[in-house]
Design an enzyme around this catalytic site. Structure first.
Site, mmCIF file in Angstrom:
data_model
loop_
_atom_site.group_PDB
_atom_site.id
_atom_site.type_symbol
_atom_site.label_atom_id
_atom_site.label_comp_id
_atom_site.label_asym_id
_atom_site.label_seq_id
_atom_site.Cartn_x
_atom_site.Cartn_y
_atom_site.Cartn_z
ATOM 1 N N GLU A 223 129.968 109.114 70.556
ATOM 2 C CA GLU A 223 130.728 109.613 71.698
ATOM 3 C C GLU A 223 131.225 111.000 71.337
ATOM 4 O O GLU A 223 131.333 111.337 70.159
ATOM 5 C CB GLU A 223 131.907 108.686 71.997
ATOM 6 C CG GLU A 223 133.179 108.964 71.203
ATOM 7 C CD GLU A 223 133.056 108.753 69.696
ATOM 8 O OE1 GLU A 223 133.745 109.481 68.933
ATOM 9 O OE2 GLU A 223 132.293 107.873 69.264
ATOM 10 N N LYS B 107 133.823 118.009 61.548
ATOM 11 C CA LYS B 107 133.110 116.787 61.939
ATOM 12 C C LYS B 107 131.857 116.516 61.109
ATOM 13 O O LYS B 107 131.473 115.359 60.918
ATOM 14 C CB LYS B 107 132.731 116.863 63.423
ATOM 15 C CG LYS B 107 133.909 116.911 64.380
ATOM 16 C CD LYS B 107 134.679 115.604 64.393
ATOM 17 C CE LYS B 107 135.743 115.588 65.468
ATOM 18 N NZ LYS B 107 136.497 114.314 65.504
ATOM 19 N N SER C 242 140.622 123.209 61.819
ATOM 20 C CA SER C 242 139.576 122.194 61.947
ATOM 21 C C SER C 242 138.300 122.654 62.637
ATOM 22 O O SER C 242 137.239 122.069 62.440
ATOM 23 C CB SER C 242 140.133 120.965 62.677
ATOM 24 O OG SER C 242 140.673 121.345 63.933
#
Length: 392
Positions: free
Chosen positions: A111, A89, A378
């Site tokens: 969010e 991210k 990830s």
């Protein structure tokens, strides 16, 4: 390579379905982003932050013990879990916050579901000294208490969302309401390849470094391209980050793994591409879980980051044209995948990533011996320890 058209559509998917209040803002964002894409100074600054701050490039690791257990597959893990904040991210939040600064925005909102995007946004905001507010479903706040504390420690206000299912969809609803109200000074950092144009394109562009690195690294190690690419898919940013650089390589098969939750037949899942239709959610037309009368269904997954009834429009497009295959893995199978990687390689994956690991066992039964696969690892599982303790 596929790109959206001028209206932000990938075939029939994508677009810009938002209140009139946001149209001008999105147009300004689109102009700014397309300008910055060609700006060498911006690109240099972004790459420098990825390298010096986030920790790129990440390793492409040959998982020997896991491969030996699977027998037919030679598995490589793209180690996004080794990045600062523990997941992919940070690639996107660093990119978007640089865009926000160029636009003169002083307040950041986001969010989050699993909390990884929230932590990455809070981290980038702290780095640049910007005020930050993150919306998070009350249910996810319970599941991800550690990440909530991390965001608060970074100086971010975490706002509990108690409407609807109290998960990612509802958090995104509240973030959009905030954005509509505070368009002048606020920049909304969307965490996945979802939302209205230009977000699906912009997030992909900031995550495509995953696939660019993986492609180069794999060719150096194997002197060829991989047979398969594998990644979990909620909104789908880590998967698109890996897939996009291989789009024109037709021999490379791409597999996205959705969350089957308690089972596709139960309706309690988060697999819009496996068991959904086409609809509009959060400003974009894509695969969507809906009732017969068009209401958005409540999603379920043991992984908070996959607990979303929609998916990025480019993934829906890849499925429609047959370029990628989308499968699903249940909560129980994901837990089994988490244990498998932990015990064979000493790497505890995030529950989201565990869905992709779990599918390796199914894939191994279908492929030719000595097939190669890159799995996008990830995120790491530190954030999930409390949740995992409850289900194991």
């Amino acid at each position: 390579m596929t790109v959206p058209d001028k209206t932000g559509h990938f075939g029939e998917f994508g677009g810009k379905y938002v209140p009139e209040t946001l149209m001008t803002l999105l147009s300004d964002l689109e102009k700014t982003f397309f300008s910055l894409r060609k700006d060498k100074t911006f690109r240099k600054e972004f790459v420098e932050y990825l390298k010096e701050y986030a920790g790129r490039p990440t390793n492409l690791y040959h998982a020997k013990r896991l491969s030996k257990q699977l027998k037919t597959l030679k598995v490589y893990l793209k180690r996004e879990d080794l990045l600062h904040t523990g997941a992919h991210k940070i690639n996107n939040t660093l990119g978007q916050i640089l865009v926000a600064k160029r636009m003169g925005k002083t307040r950041i909102i986001a969010e989050t579901g699993a909390g990884q995007h929230g932590v990455a946004t809070a981290t980038a905001a702290a780095l640049f000294g910007l005020k930050c507010v993150v919306y998070m479903g009350a249910e996810d706040i319970k599941r991800q208490a550690l990440n909530v504390f991390r965001m608060q420690l970074l100086g971010t206000e975490v706002v509990p969302v108690t409407s609807g299912s109290q998960t990612l969809k509802d958090a995104m609803n509240e973030a959009i309401r905030d954005w509509v109200t505070n368009v002048r000074d606020t920049f909304y950092i969307i965490g996945s390849v979802a939302g209205p144009h230009p977000y699906p394109l912009m997030v992909r562009e900031f995550q495509v470094v995953i696939g660019q690195e993986a492609r180069k690294q794999f060719q150096q190690k194997e002197k060829k391209l991989p047979d398969y690419l594998l990644a979990c898919v909620g909104g789908g940013s880590n998967a698109m980050g890996l897939f996009h650089s291989f789009f024109n390589d037709k021999k490379v098969k791409m597999i996205g793994v959705e969350a089957a939750g308690l089972g596709l037949n139960t309706g309690q899942h988060s697999a819009p591409l496996a068991d959904g239709g086409v609809g509009v959610l959060h400003g974009s037309k894509s695969g969507l879980m809906q009732t017969k009368d068009g209401q958005v269904r409540v999603a379920h997954s043991v992984a908070a980051g996959l607990d979303y009834p929609g998916v990025g429009p480019e993934h829906a497009y890849y499925q429609k044209i047959g370029r990628a295959q989308y499968v699903s893995v249940t909560d129980k199978e994901a837990i089994k995948g988490l244990k498998l990687l932990s015990k064979t390689e000493g790497i505890i994956p995030a529950l989201e990533t565990a869905h992709a690991i779990a599918y390796l066992e199914k894939l191994a039964k279908k492929v030719k011996k000595k097939s190669t696969v890159i799995v996008c690892l990830s995120g790491r599982g530190d954030k999930d320890m409390e949740a995992i303790k409850e289900v194991i």
